[in-house]
Write a protein that holds these residues in place. Structure first.
Motif, PDB file in Angstrom:
ATOM      1  N   ASP A  13       5.924   1.797  -4.860  1.00 41.22           N
ATOM      2  CA  ASP A  13       6.491   2.905  -4.106  1.00 41.22           C
ATOM      3  C   ASP A  13       5.441   3.986  -3.958  1.00 41.22           C
ATOM      4  O   ASP A  13       4.733   4.303  -4.917  1.00 41.22           O
ATOM      5  CB  ASP A  13       7.716   3.487  -4.833  1.00 41.22           C
ATOM      6  N   PRO A  14       5.311   4.595  -2.758  1.00 44.67           N
ATOM      7  CA  PRO A  14       4.338   5.663  -2.583  1.00 44.67           C
ATOM      8  C   PRO A  14       4.624   6.825  -3.524  1.00 44.67           C
ATOM      9  O   PRO A  14       5.766   7.138  -3.836  1.00 44.67           O
ATOM     10  CB  PRO A  14       4.535   6.077  -1.107  1.00 44.67           C
ATOM     11  N   VAL A  15       3.551   7.471  -3.982  1.00 45.88           N
ATOM     12  CA  VAL A  15       3.671   8.639  -4.839  1.00 45.88           C
ATOM     13  C   VAL A  15       3.796   9.878  -3.975  1.00 45.88           C
ATOM     14  O   VAL A  15       2.982  10.117  -3.093  1.00 45.88           O
ATOM     15  CB  VAL A  15       2.442   8.761  -5.767  1.00 45.88           C
ATOM     16  N   GLU A  16       4.811  10.689  -4.214  1.00 48.63           N
ATOM     17  CA  GLU A  16       5.036  11.893  -3.421  1.00 48.63           C
ATOM     18  C   GLU A  16       4.127  13.008  -3.917  1.00 48.63           C
ATOM     19  O   GLU A  16       4.056  13.290  -5.109  1.00 48.63           O
ATOM     20  CB  GLU A  16       6.491  12.317  -3.524  1.00 48.63           C
ATOM     21  N   THR A  17       3.396  13.652  -3.026  1.00 53.07           N
ATOM     22  CA  THR A  17       2.533  14.771  -3.378  1.00 53.07           C
ATOM     23  C   THR A  17       2.808  15.907  -2.418  1.00 53.07           C
ATOM     24  O   THR A  17       3.569  15.796  -1.481  1.00 53.07           O
ATOM     25  CB  THR A  17       1.039  14.386  -3.291  1.00 53.07           C
ATOM     26  N   ALA A  18       2.103  17.043  -2.650  1.00 56.34           N
ATOM     27  CA  ALA A  18       2.325  18.224  -1.819  1.00 56.34           C
ATOM     28  C   ALA A  18       1.844  18.007  -0.398  1.00 56.34           C
ATOM     29  O   ALA A  18       2.368  18.588   0.545  1.00 56.34           O
ATOM     30  CB  ALA A  18       1.630  19.428  -2.438  1.00 56.34           C
ATOM     31  N   GLY A  72      -6.994  16.069  -6.359  1.00 58.37           N
ATOM     32  CA  GLY A  72      -7.922  15.041  -5.898  1.00 58.37           C
ATOM     33  C   GLY A  72      -7.323  14.198  -4.798  1.00 58.37           C
ATOM     34  O   GLY A  72      -8.006  13.824  -3.835  1.00 58.37           O
ATOM     35  N   GLN A  73      -6.031  13.876  -4.905  1.00 59.97           N
ATOM     36  CA  GLN A  73      -5.367  13.110  -3.850  1.00 59.97           C
ATOM     37  C   GLN A  73      -5.317  13.901  -2.547  1.00 59.97           C
ATOM     38  O   GLN A  73      -5.434  13.326  -1.464  1.00 59.97           O
ATOM     39  CB  GLN A  73      -3.958  12.733  -4.298  1.00 59.97           C
ATOM     40  N   VAL A 109      -5.377   3.233   4.541  1.00 55.99           N
ATOM     41  CA  VAL A 109      -5.793   2.660   3.265  1.00 55.99           C
ATOM     42  C   VAL A 109      -4.757   3.079   2.221  1.00 55.99           C
ATOM     43  O   VAL A 109      -3.950   3.981   2.462  1.00 55.99           O
ATOM     44  CB  VAL A 109      -7.210   3.106   2.854  1.00 55.99           C
ATOM     45  N   TYR A 110      -4.801   2.407   1.064  1.00 62.31           N
ATOM     46  CA  TYR A 110      -3.756   2.596   0.061  1.00 62.31           C
ATOM     47  C   TYR A 110      -4.357   2.904  -1.297  1.00 62.31           C
ATOM     48  O   TYR A 110      -5.422   2.399  -1.665  1.00 62.31           O
ATOM     49  CB  TYR A 110      -2.896   1.333  -0.054  1.00 62.31           C
ATOM     50  N   GLY A 111      -3.636   3.750  -2.041  1.00 58.89           N
ATOM     51  CA  GLY A 111      -3.941   3.897  -3.446  1.00 58.89           C
ATOM     52  C   GLY A 111      -3.448   2.687  -4.198  1.00 58.89           C
ATOM     53  O   GLY A 111      -2.647   1.890  -3.684  1.00 58.89           O
ATOM     54  N   PRO A 112      -3.890   2.499  -5.435  1.00 57.59           N
ATOM     55  CA  PRO A 112      -3.445   1.331  -6.212  1.00 57.59           C
ATOM     56  C   PRO A 112      -1.944   1.339  -6.466  1.00 57.59           C
ATOM     57  O   PRO A 112      -1.363   0.293  -6.780  1.00 57.59           O
ATOM     58  CB  PRO A 112      -4.236   1.454  -7.516  1.00 57.59           C
ATOM     59  N   ASP A 113      -1.299   2.512  -6.331  1.00 58.96           N
ATOM     60  CA  ASP A 113       0.150   2.604  -6.521  1.00 58.96           C
ATOM     61  C   ASP A 113       0.916   2.441  -5.222  1.00 58.96           C
ATOM     62  O   ASP A 113       2.135   2.576  -5.182  1.00 58.96           O
ATOM     63  CB  ASP A 113       0.515   3.942  -7.160  1.00 58.96           C
ATOM     64  N   GLY A 114       0.202   2.176  -4.111  1.00 56.18           N
ATOM     65  CA  GLY A 114       0.846   1.969  -2.825  1.00 56.18           C
ATOM     66  C   GLY A 114       0.907   3.190  -1.938  1.00 56.18           C
ATOM     67  O   GLY A 114       1.374   3.108  -0.796  1.00 56.18           O
ATOM     68  N   ARG A 115       0.442   4.349  -2.405  1.00 51.55           N
ATOM     69  CA  ARG A 115       0.474   5.551  -1.571  1.00 51.55           C
ATOM     70  C   ARG A 115      -0.407   5.344  -0.349  1.00 51.55           C
ATOM     71  O   ARG A 115      -1.535   4.854  -0.452  1.00 51.55           O
ATOM     72  CB  ARG A 115      -0.014   6.760  -2.354  1.00 51.55           C
ATOM     73  N   GLU A 116       0.099   5.730   0.809  1.00 52.68           N
ATOM     74  CA  GLU A 116      -0.660   5.584   2.054  1.00 52.68           C
ATOM     75  C   GLU A 116      -1.567   6.789   2.286  1.00 52.68           C
ATOM     76  O   GLU A 116      -1.177   7.930   2.056  1.00 52.68           O
ATOM     77  CB  GLU A 116       0.282   5.450   3.244  1.00 52.68           C
ATOM     78  N   PHE A 117      -2.769   6.508   2.772  1.00 54.06           N
ATOM     79  CA  PHE A 117      -3.693   7.537   3.263  1.00 54.06           C
ATOM     80  C   PHE A 117      -4.018   7.146   4.710  1.00 54.06           C
ATOM     81  O   PHE A 117      -4.740   6.179   4.947  1.00 54.06           O
ATOM     82  CB  PHE A 117      -4.953   7.595   2.410  1.00 54.06           C
ATOM     83  N   ASN A 118      -3.477   7.900   5.637  1.00 59.13           N
ATOM     84  CA  ASN A 118      -3.586   7.543   7.051  1.00 59.13           C
ATOM     85  C   ASN A 118      -4.747   8.249   7.733  1.00 59.13           C
ATOM     86  O   ASN A 118      -4.989   9.433   7.509  1.00 59.13           O
ATOM     87  CB  ASN A 118      -2.286   7.914   7.777  1.00 59.13           C
ATOM     88  N   GLY A 119      -5.448   7.505   8.586  1.00 59.48           N
ATOM     89  CA  GLY A 119      -6.496   8.095   9.385  1.00 59.48           C
ATOM     90  C   GLY A 119      -5.927   8.907  10.533  1.00 59.48           C
ATOM     91  O   GLY A 119      -4.755   8.775  10.900  1.00 59.48           O
ATOM     92  N   SER A 120      -6.783   9.728  11.127  1.00 61.48           N
ATOM     93  CA  SER A 120      -6.354  10.519  12.273  1.00 61.48           C
ATOM     94  C   SER A 120      -7.488  10.725  13.264  1.00 61.48           C
ATOM     95  O   SER A 120      -7.394  10.327  14.399  1.00 61.48           O
ATOM     96  CB  SER A 120      -5.804  11.876  11.808  1.00 61.48           C
TER      97      SER A 120
END
Length: 304
Positions: A36-41, A97-98, A115-126
């Motif tokens: 599950d993605p990790v929720e951040t600010a 850091g995230q 791309v994804y963190g090892p926990d499944g969090r998405e990092f989307n390009g723009s």
């Protein structure tokens, strides 16, 4: 406004603009399973046609020594490995850091990349200043473009402000004289440098000559010298800020016929003597803002 540009306002679907700094994420079938993605600010942003961004990266996160070290190391190798999982980096270990990684991926990758963190969090390009980073280390030019993009997104005032960016990179191509581009009427600042290199100074900033007059028209409390306000925007109250403020862009940068800038590290003598006094940067990004959003970028200025 002759230079190419992109707009940093939300686009939730093809050709549809909306305000705001975050959007719901789509489900990617290539995402790692059973996580599950990790929720951040800072929520990752996905766009379809026009690049989306929002000026709001906290300087205390970007300039933190541990984050800077991890950021520089990440640029020396491919951003992701198998299954598009981000290469091991200390940036994943803290929320600050995230956030740095989130903005970095937005600047570097294109809208169809994730791309994804090892926990499944998405990092989307723009924006797409370095889309090949997923397969190899960044080139020096890509490092400069990504750095300039990140500098433009620093905001020590805590306000998230939409920005219109201009420059010679194809990622900044966009239609001219069309809404909502025409809402951005105040030329703000130009950023450039290379945050992937070691050293005290990572980047440089200069302000448009018309900015002082624009701010003065909105506020009587701004100082005539905007250098402190500019550094507050880029550095907040971090004592180890890596941005050098060089004053007016007219003394530091040269524009071509399209309005694209080549900037130097020393005012006045830099444009005259060129590389004899340090490197020059063609990978420069200039920002424009709405007049209603100008003062939130310069917290030391109050309303009339």
């Amino acid at each position: 406004m002759l230079s190419t540009r992109f707009i940093a306002v939300g686009l939730l679907g093809a050709g549809v603009f909306t305000a705001g700094c975050a959007a719901p994420l789509d489900t990617d079938p290539d995402a790692p399973s059973d996580t599950d993605p990790v929720e951040t600010a800072e929520l990752p942003i996905r766009r379809t046609v026009v690049p989306i961004g929002c000026n709001g990266l906290l300087p205390r996160d970007f300039w933190a020594p541990a984050n800077r070290t991890a950021f520089r190391a990440l640029g020396q190798r491919a951003l992701a490995g198998a299954n598009k999982v981000v290469a091991p980096t200390a940036l994943l270990g803290t929320s600050g850091g995230q956030s740095v990684l989130d903005y970095t991926v937005r600047c570097a990758l294109s809208s169809d990349q994730v791309v994804y963190g090892p926990d499944g969090r998405e990092f989307n390009g723009s924006f797409g200043f370095a889309p090949a980073w997923t397969e190899r280390a960044l080139t020096p030019s890509e490092q400069r473009w990504v750095s300039a993009c990140i500098f433009q997104h620093l905001n020590g005032t805590g306000e998230h402000v939409d920005i219109l960016l201009q420059g010679s990179h194809p990622a900044l191509d966009g239609p001219l004289n069309e809404e909502p581009y025409t809402e951005f009427v105040v030329r703000d600042a130009t950023m450039y440098g290379n945050a992937f290199l070691s050293g005290t100074i990572a980047g440089y900033a200069c302000i448009d000559p018309d900015l002082t007059g624009q701010v003065s028209a909105l506020s009587l409390s701004c100082p005539l010298d905007l250098s402190l306000l500019s550094l507050e925007r880029l550095c907040g109250h971090v004592p180890t800020c890596g941005i050098a403020f060089l004053g007016l862009c007219d003394l530091t940068c040269l524009e071509d016929f399209s309005g694209n800038q080549t900037c130097h590290t020393l005012p006045l003598v830099g444009p005259l003597l060129g590389s004899l006094l340090g490197p020059s940067y063609s990978e420069t990004i200039r920002s424009e803002v709405r007049d209603s959003d100008l003062l939130p970028l310069y917290e030391g200025c109050g309303l009339l």
